[in-house]
Scaffold this active site. Structure first.
Site, mmCIF file in Angstrom:
data_model
loop_
_atom_site.group_PDB
_atom_site.id
_atom_site.type_symbol
_atom_site.label_atom_id
_atom_site.label_comp_id
_atom_site.label_asym_id
_atom_site.label_seq_id
_atom_site.Cartn_x
_atom_site.Cartn_y
_atom_site.Cartn_z
ATOM 1 N N HIS A 1 -6.204 -1.513 11.604
ATOM 2 C CA HIS A 1 -5.480 -1.957 10.359
ATOM 3 C C HIS A 1 -6.434 -3.094 9.678
ATOM 4 O O HIS A 1 -6.862 -4.151 10.351
ATOM 5 C CB HIS A 1 -4.218 -2.412 10.470
ATOM 6 N N GLN B 1 0.943 -1.321 0.059
ATOM 7 C CA GLN B 1 0.080 -0.098 0.137
ATOM 8 C C GLN B 1 0.739 1.321 0.028
ATOM 9 O O GLN B 1 0.306 2.302 -0.358
ATOM 10 C CB GLN B 1 -0.878 0.014 1.229
ATOM 11 N N ASN C 1 -1.581 -9.527 4.547
ATOM 12 C CA ASN C 1 -1.401 -8.132 4.696
ATOM 13 C C ASN C 1 -0.956 -7.464 3.590
ATOM 14 O O ASN C 1 -0.892 -7.822 2.361
ATOM 15 C CB ASN C 1 -0.144 -7.777 5.601
ATOM 16 N N CYS D 1 -5.318 0.426 3.692
ATOM 17 C CA CYS D 1 -5.462 -1.047 3.875
ATOM 18 C C CYS D 1 -6.916 -1.596 3.616
ATOM 19 O O CYS D 1 -6.943 -2.637 3.167
ATOM 20 C CB CYS D 1 -4.861 -1.299 5.228
#
Length: 332
Positions: free
Chosen positions: A275, A131, A299, A137
């Protein structure tokens, strides 16, 4: 003041200032080259000091790991020159928001579910993304869940545009690189009747004008399902639906520098999440025991973080880091 006293005073002041650890010079240089870090002379001194402090934390943790005090290891990565406050400001953008008229997947009993699941093995998951410095996110979590559901429906795994969500979902309540909500992003795709592909609308890691083109859309959302905030409900969803959007608490240095193993941070909150991630599976390491179960999360911090961009986070340990607090998926 005599010249001797003046020199003594000045030298004393100079020696009190932090000096770089010369034994780390080579590692510092290699780290800067690897992550393409460039600073002004004054900035380099400041960032080197932060990096050294983070290195000390990592080395102490790994020493304690070797003594059996932790279930995971840490390593230096691209975030080494940031304080924890800076990191939280730049890399977390999840907003805890919900919308009306969504379905709720209730708490379930899970005796017949598989003991492990990994949707990567079944073709549901696209490669890990980065990102950058954009707090997007939430957008990566949403495209991941939607990519999985579209694969289930069509048999084709097509990467979807996170930039489309960053640029175009403000009307639903998102704020682009300043953060957003998973549910608002799903709602945008539903309202817009489509989301563009990554190839047609590539990621830029910054806010831009909305450039959605209906002819480049390959995914749609017909509804949003919120998962009840219990780990057995999340397990049921992950086992039977596919990758699920979720959020976790990332307030600790240990999360930032996670390398491998099952992440367990005693101070991690099970209610305060900051997150967004994608839960792509669950399982256990070695012999099955109470502390060996984990959630497998994808992630959006690049492949240099964690296990090639993934983390194993403690499962069935009081909703660790809030993994089940807010989770959802789209219907297509």
């Amino acid at each position: 003041m005599s010249l001797v006293l003046l020199l003594t005073f000045c030298l004393g002041m100079t020696s009190a200032a932090p000096r770089p650890d010369a034994s780390l010079d080579v590692q510092w240089l290699q780290w800067k080259i690897k992550y393409e870090k460039k600073y002004s002379m004054s900035e380099e001194e400041h960032r080197r000091a932060i990096w050294e402090k983070n290195m000390q934390i990592i080395e102490l943790h790994n020493k304690e790991y070797s003594e059996g005090k932790h279930s995971y290891t840490m390593e230096m990565n691209a975030f080494g020159d940031l304080t924890n406050t800076e990191f939280m400001t730049h890399m977390n953008g999840f907003q805890k928001q919900t919308i009306n008229k969504v379905k709720l997947l209730q708490k379930r009993q899970t005796p017949d579910l598989p003991k492990s699941m990994d949707w990567r093995e079944k073709g549901y998951v696209t490669p890990v993304k980065d990102q950058g410095s954009c707090n997007s996110c939430w957008a990566f979590s949403v495209t991941g869940a939607l990519e999985g559901q579209m694969f289930q429906k069509t048999g084709q795994l097509i990467e979807l545009s996170t930039q489309n969500l960053v640029d175009c979902s403000q009307a639903q309540g998102n704020m682009g690189c300043n953060g957003g909500s998973i549910e608002y992003a799903f709602q945008y795709v539903k309202d817009n009747r489509g989301l563009n592909t990554e190839d047609s609308y590539p990621y830029e890691a910054q806010d831009g004008p909305c450039r959605h083109k209906p002819e480049n859309s390959t995914a749609n959302v017909t509804g949003i399902v919120m998962v009840s905030p219990h780990e057995n409900a999340l397990m049921h969803a992950v086992a039977t639906v596919g990758p699920i959007s979720a959020a976790v608490d990332t307030a600790f240095v240990s999360f930032r520098f996670y390398k491998e193993g099952i992440y367990y941070e005693p101070k991690c909150s099970n209610t305060s999440v900051s997150h967004a991630v994608l839960v792509v599976g669950y399982g256990y390491e070695e012999e099955e025991s109470n502390n060996n179960h984990y959630w497998l999360i994808k992630n959006s911090w690049g492949k240099f973080w964690g296990i090639d961009g993934y983390m194993k986070i403690a499962k069935d340990r009081d909703n660790h880091c809030g993994i089940a607090t807010i989770s959802s998926y789209p219907t297509v």
